[in-house]
Design a protein around this motif. Structure first.
Motif, PDB file in Angstrom:
ATOM      1  N   GLY A 163      -2.843  11.365   0.963  1.00 36.45           N
ATOM      2  CA  GLY A 163      -3.722  10.822  -0.059  1.00 36.45           C
ATOM      3  C   GLY A 163      -4.393   9.557   0.443  1.00 36.45           C
ATOM      4  O   GLY A 163      -4.038   9.033   1.505  1.00 36.45           O
ATOM      5  N   PRO A 164      -5.346   9.039  -0.312  1.00 37.15           N
ATOM      6  CA  PRO A 164      -6.102   7.858   0.109  1.00 37.15           C
ATOM      7  C   PRO A 164      -5.346   6.555  -0.082  1.00 37.15           C
ATOM      8  O   PRO A 164      -5.825   5.504   0.351  1.00 37.15           O
ATOM      9  CB  PRO A 164      -7.350   7.906  -0.771  1.00 37.15           C
ATOM     10  CG  PRO A 164      -6.901   8.618  -1.993  1.00 37.15           C
ATOM     11  CD  PRO A 164      -5.889   9.627  -1.546  1.00 37.15           C
ATOM     12  N   GLY A 165      -4.171   6.604  -0.716  1.00 39.75           N
ATOM     13  CA  GLY A 165      -3.382   5.384  -0.884  1.00 39.75           C
ATOM     14  C   GLY A 165      -3.638   4.671  -2.190  1.00 39.75           C
ATOM     15  O   GLY A 165      -4.697   4.820  -2.813  1.00 39.75           O
TER      16      GLY A 165
ATOM     17  N   PHE B 107       0.873  -1.173   0.000  1.00 36.36           N
ATOM     18  CA  PHE B 107       0.000   0.000   0.000  1.00 36.36           C
ATOM     19  C   PHE B 107       0.906   1.218   0.000  1.00 36.36           C
ATOM     20  O   PHE B 107       1.707   1.404   0.924  1.00 36.36           O
ATOM     21  CB  PHE B 107      -0.898  -0.047   1.243  1.00 36.36           C
ATOM     22  CG  PHE B 107      -2.050   0.912   1.226  1.00 36.36           C
ATOM     23  CD1 PHE B 107      -2.300   1.739   2.315  1.00 36.36           C
ATOM     24  CD2 PHE B 107      -2.916   0.963   0.153  1.00 36.36           C
ATOM     25  CE1 PHE B 107      -3.392   2.605   2.320  1.00 36.36           C
ATOM     26  CE2 PHE B 107      -4.004   1.832   0.147  1.00 36.36           C
ATOM     27  CZ  PHE B 107      -4.244   2.651   1.229  1.00 36.36           C
TER      28      PHE B 107
ATOM     29  N   ARG C 286      -3.200   0.700  -3.685  1.00 36.55           N
ATOM     30  CA  ARG C 286      -2.895  -0.702  -3.416  1.00 36.55           C
ATOM     31  C   ARG C 286      -2.281  -1.299  -4.663  1.00 36.55           C
ATOM     32  O   ARG C 286      -2.922  -1.382  -5.693  1.00 36.55           O
ATOM     33  CB  ARG C 286      -4.182  -1.450  -3.053  1.00 36.55           C
ATOM     34  CG  ARG C 286      -4.017  -2.960  -2.886  1.00 36.55           C
ATOM     35  CD  ARG C 286      -3.404  -3.327  -1.586  1.00 36.55           C
ATOM     36  NE  ARG C 286      -4.119  -2.793  -0.439  1.00 36.55           N
ATOM     37  CZ  ARG C 286      -3.599  -2.721   0.788  1.00 36.55           C
ATOM     38  NH1 ARG C 286      -2.371  -3.152   1.011  1.00 36.55           N
ATOM     39  NH2 ARG C 286      -4.320  -2.237   1.772  1.00 36.55           N
TER      40      ARG C 286
ATOM     41  N   GLU D  39      -7.882   2.778   3.661  1.00 43.23           N
ATOM     42  CA  GLU D  39      -7.766   4.190   3.278  1.00 43.23           C
ATOM     43  C   GLU D  39      -6.433   4.783   3.706  1.00 43.23           C
ATOM     44  O   GLU D  39      -5.660   4.168   4.439  1.00 43.23           O
ATOM     45  CB  GLU D  39      -8.913   5.002   3.899  1.00 43.23           C
ATOM     46  CG  GLU D  39     -10.290   4.557   3.431  1.00 43.23           C
ATOM     47  CD  GLU D  39     -11.395   5.440   3.997  1.00 43.23           C
ATOM     48  OE1 GLU D  39     -12.570   5.060   3.843  1.00 43.23           O
ATOM     49  OE2 GLU D  39     -11.078   6.497   4.591  1.00 43.23           O
ATOM     50  N   GLY D  40      -6.181   6.016   3.222  1.00 41.70           N
ATOM     51  CA  GLY D  40      -5.008   6.736   3.670  1.00 41.70           C
ATOM     52  C   GLY D  40      -5.240   7.335   5.045  1.00 41.70           C
ATOM     53  O   GLY D  40      -6.211   7.008   5.733  1.00 41.70           O
TER      54      GLY D  40
ATOM     55  N   ILE E  77       1.337   5.278  -0.009  1.00 46.25           N
ATOM     56  CA  ILE E  77       0.607   6.484   0.390  1.00 46.25           C
ATOM     57  C   ILE E  77       1.489   7.700   0.180  1.00 46.25           C
ATOM     58  O   ILE E  77       2.679   7.665   0.532  1.00 46.25           O
ATOM     59  CB  ILE E  77       0.189   6.422   1.879  1.00 46.25           C
ATOM     60  CG1 ILE E  77      -0.606   5.152   2.175  1.00 46.25           C
ATOM     61  CG2 ILE E  77      -0.635   7.648   2.260  1.00 46.25           C
ATOM     62  CD1 ILE E  77      -0.960   4.998   3.650  1.00 46.25           C
TER      63      ILE E  77
END
Lengths: 120, 114
Positions: free
Chosen positions: A112-114, A91, A116, B42-43, A93
């Motif tokens: 940020g939301p990342g 993951f 995957r 999520e981040g 980020i």
């Protein structure tokens, strides 16, 4: 509040291919962005510091030729995982630093939301 | 170097219970302190921050006070909800770094049951 986006949110690729991840600060300018990697149930591991218009600074143990970082503008940084292998699955980020001096002094990282990444 | 220590999880609570997550730090200078929250998949989201001693950060019912004398920044919420289930990270700005790097704690998972 400050918003940071990442694209794509998830990606699956074959071993040996390259993958590019974008990180954008949507409503502020970020001279500095950071890239992190997170393994399951663990904290964030800083990979590199990305400064607009200059070369990224990598943390010890991070291969700069494998993880290419380009900070092309004050709102965009990209991470390219080159010749990806299954061990690169993780993951990823990014964060962007909002830094204002003077009377509006603030120094905060927004994340940020990342993304995957799964490498087959 | 600068470091952050936070209590290990998981912390399991019933809805409406009081939540405390302990965070202590070591730093050579005067860092800013942060709490971030990460929901599954999520981040990180900034929950609150404090930039100097005795500052209190607050947001969404969560509070934390920058205590220089005890080098602590404990997170508290008076009445948790199921939606507060997440991993909480305490962090500080590394005082010897000019780019604003953060040092994170290991994270504390919080599970709130109905």
């Amino acid at each position: 509040g400050a918003v940071v986006s990442q694209h794509p949110s998830w990606v699956i690729c074959k071993s040996g291919t390259s993958v590019k991840i974008e990180c954008r600060s949507l409503d502020f300018q970020a001279t500095t962005m950071f890239w992190y990697r997170q393994f399951p149930k663990q904290s964030l591991m800083l990979m590199a510091t990305s400064n607009e218009g200059s070369k990224a600074t990598y943390e010890q143990g991070v291969e700069k030729d494998k993880f290419l970082i380009n900070h092309a503008s004050l709102t965009l940084s990209t991470l390219t995982v080159t010749s990806a292998h299954p061990e690169d699955s993780s993951f990823y980020i990014c964060s962007a630093r909002e830094f204002l001096g003077g009377s509006l002094s603030t120094d905060t990282q927004y994340f940020g939301p990342g993304t995957r990444l799964t490498v087959l | 170097g600068d470091s952050v220590t936070q209590m290990e999880g998981p912390v399991t609570l019933s809805e409406e219970a009081f939540l405390t997550i302990n965070c202590t730090y070591t730093a050579t200078g005067y860092p800013s302190l942060f709490w971030y929250v990460q929901y599954p998949g999520e981040g990180l989201q900034l929950l609150l921050k404090a930039t100097k001693a005795d500052d209190k950060g607050s947001n969404k019912g969560f509070e934390a006070t920058y205590r220089k004398e005890t080098t602590s920044f404990h997170l508290e919420k008076g009445s948790v909800q199921v939606s507060d289930s997440a991993v909480y990270f305490c962090a500080l700005t590394i005082t010897t770094d000019s780019w604003g790097k953060l040092q994170f704690g290991a994270g504390t998972q919080v599970v709130v049951t109905p």
